[in-house]
Write a protein that holds these residues in place. Structure first.
Motif, PDB file in Angstrom:
ATOM      1  N   ARG A  11      38.737  42.028  45.970  1.00  0.00           N
ATOM      2  CA  ARG A  11      38.104  43.282  46.404  1.00  0.00           C
ATOM      3  C   ARG A  11      39.191  43.862  47.424  1.00  0.00           C
ATOM      4  O   ARG A  11      38.978  44.339  48.542  1.00  0.00           O
ATOM      5  CB  ARG A  11      36.929  43.162  47.465  1.00  0.00           C
ATOM      6  N   GLY A  12      40.403  44.054  46.731  1.00  0.00           N
ATOM      7  CA  GLY A  12      41.550  44.941  47.487  1.00  0.00           C
ATOM      8  C   GLY A  12      42.431  44.192  48.425  1.00  0.00           C
ATOM      9  O   GLY A  12      43.278  44.711  48.990  1.00  0.00           O
ATOM     10  N   ALA A  13      42.134  42.999  49.004  1.00  0.00           N
ATOM     11  CA  ALA A  13      42.808  42.248  49.645  1.00  0.00           C
ATOM     12  C   ALA A  13      43.873  41.532  49.135  1.00  0.00           C
ATOM     13  O   ALA A  13      43.996  41.377  47.819  1.00  0.00           O
ATOM     14  CB  ALA A  13      41.875  41.162  50.312  1.00  0.00           C
ATOM     15  N   SER A  14      44.779  40.961  49.544  1.00  0.00           N
ATOM     16  CA  SER A  14      46.212  40.519  49.276  1.00  0.00           C
ATOM     17  C   SER A  14      45.786  38.929  48.602  1.00  0.00           C
ATOM     18  O   SER A  14      44.943  38.266  49.403  1.00  0.00           O
ATOM     19  CB  SER A  14      47.111  40.149  50.137  1.00  0.00           C
ATOM     20  N   LEU A  15      46.102  38.631  47.372  1.00  0.00           N
ATOM     21  CA  LEU A  15      45.662  37.227  46.924  1.00  0.00           C
ATOM     22  C   LEU A  15      46.410  36.431  47.867  1.00  0.00           C
ATOM     23  O   LEU A  15      45.669  35.257  47.776  1.00  0.00           O
ATOM     24  CB  LEU A  15      46.109  37.304  45.430  1.00  0.00           C
ATOM     25  N   ARG A  35      45.920  29.836  40.607  1.00  0.00           N
ATOM     26  CA  ARG A  35      45.336  30.553  41.895  1.00  0.00           C
ATOM     27  C   ARG A  35      44.061  30.235  42.180  1.00  0.00           C
ATOM     28  O   ARG A  35      43.633  30.910  43.405  1.00  0.00           O
ATOM     29  CB  ARG A  35      45.670  32.147  41.423  1.00  0.00           C
ATOM     30  N   GLU A  36      43.580  29.758  41.494  1.00  0.00           N
ATOM     31  CA  GLU A  36      41.927  29.525  41.565  1.00  0.00           C
ATOM     32  C   GLU A  36      41.581  28.084  42.472  1.00  0.00           C
ATOM     33  O   GLU A  36      42.751  27.427  42.798  1.00  0.00           O
ATOM     34  CB  GLU A  36      40.907  29.466  40.589  1.00  0.00           C
ATOM     35  N   ALA A  96      52.878  35.132  40.753  1.00  0.00           N
ATOM     36  CA  ALA A  96      53.875  36.262  41.157  1.00  0.00           C
ATOM     37  C   ALA A  96      53.437  37.458  40.456  1.00  0.00           C
ATOM     38  O   ALA A  96      53.791  38.572  40.341  1.00  0.00           O
ATOM     39  CB  ALA A  96      55.091  36.063  40.393  1.00  0.00           C
ATOM     40  N   GLY A  97      52.074  37.558  39.512  1.00  0.00           N
ATOM     41  CA  GLY A  97      51.514  38.755  38.949  1.00  0.00           C
ATOM     42  C   GLY A  97      51.618  38.745  37.508  1.00  0.00           C
ATOM     43  O   GLY A  97      51.267  39.715  37.077  1.00  0.00           O
TER      44      GLY A  97
END
Length: 229
Positions: free
Chosen positions: A132-136, A193-194, A3-4
Motif C-alpha cells: 500500500r505504498g510503503a517500503s517492502l 519476500r513473503e 531487489a525488485g
C-alpha cells in the motif's frame, strides 16, 4: 526478488540455463574449463560450517557441524511476540532431521496442536505483499501473507515437551512440535519476500499466531546439503 527483479525474469534466466545445460555435451572442453573454475571458487565456501541468511526482517541460521550424540538445530529462525517465544527450523540427529517448532507459552498451558499456514501456491499466481505504498523492506510480516486465503496448512505430526538440547537461549522450558517433510518442501517454493504463519491451537481460548519471514530458506537448506570441503 528482494531487489525488485520480476519473478518472470528470474524464471526466464533459470529456463535458459537449463536449456543450455541440456544442449551441452558432458565431454565439452568449454564445460570442463567452466566446471574447474566453479570448483576452485567453491572450495572455500564448502569449508564453511555455519552461515547466516538474513532477510528483510528475520534471519535463518544454518549449521553444518555434525553431532551424533544429541539433537541439534541445523537451521533455525527465532521469533518473539510478547512473552511468546518460538524457534522454527530443521533439527534432530544426522539422518533423522525434521522441520520443528519449539515454543514456550506465557501461562504455561500448552496447545493441543500446531500448524503451519501459508499461501496456497497452487491457487495463486504469486506472493501477497500488502505494501500500500510503503517500503517492502519495512513491511510487517502479517502483511506478507493473504488475509483470508487461499491457504494451505500442515498440522504437526507430534507434540512433546522439548528436550534441553533444543531449547533456545533464554527459554527454560518449552513444547516441541514436529511437522511433515511436505511442509518444508512447500516453504522452499514460496517467494522469499513473503511470510508463513505458525498457529498454536488451544482447547480453550483463541489460537496464538506467530509470523516468520520465508527469506532464504531454500538457500539455507542447500547450504546444509553441501559436502564439507
Amino acid at each position: 526478488l528482494r531487489a525488485g527483479v520480476p519473478a518472470q525474469d528470474v524464471r526466464a534466466i533459470a529456463d535458459r540455463a537449463r536449456d543450455r545445460a541440456r544442449s551441452t555435451p558432458c565431454d565439452s572442453q568449454d564445460l570442463g574449463i567452466a566446471a574447474q573454475r566453479v570448483r576452485s571458487s567453491f572450495a572455500g565456501y564448502a569449508r564453511l560450517i555455519r552461515q547466516d541468511f538474513p532477510g528483510d526482517v528475520g534471519v535463518w541460521r544454518a549449521d553444518r557441524s555434525v553431532n551424533s550424540r544429541r539433537p541439534v538445530w541445523k537451521l533455525s529462525q527465532d521469533v518473539r511476540q510478547g512473552a511468546l517465544q518460538m524457534r522454527l527450523g530443521i533439527a534432530g540427529r544426522p539422518g533423522a532431521e525434521h522441520l520443528m517448532a519449539v515454543a514456550t507459552f506465557p501461562d504455561g498451558v500448552p496447545p493441543y496442536t500446531a500448524r503451519i499456514v501459508m499461501r496456497d501456491r497452487r491457487l495463486t499466481s504469486g506472493p501477497y505483499l500488502d505494501t500500500r505504498g510503503a517500503s517492502l523492506k519495512s513491511l510487517p510480516l502479517h502483511m506478507r501473507i493473504p488475509r483470508s486465503g487461499p491457504f494451505e496448512s500442515y498440522s504437526a505430526e507430534s507434540r512433546s515437551p522439548s528436550g534441553a538440547d533444543l531449547l533456545p537461549s533464554g527459554m527454560a522450558s518449552g513444547w516441541a512440535f514436529r511437522f511433515p517433510a511436505q511442509a518444508a518442501a512447500a516453504i522452499a517454493e514460496l517467494d522469499p519476500r513473503e511470510s508463513i504463519q505458525v498457529e498454536f491451537l488451544f482447547a480453550s481460548g483463541p489460537p496464538q499466531r506467530l509470523f516468520l519471514e520465508v527469506g532464504d530458506f531454500t538457500a539455507a537448506r542447500a547450504f546444509l546439503a553441501v559436502r564439507a570441503g
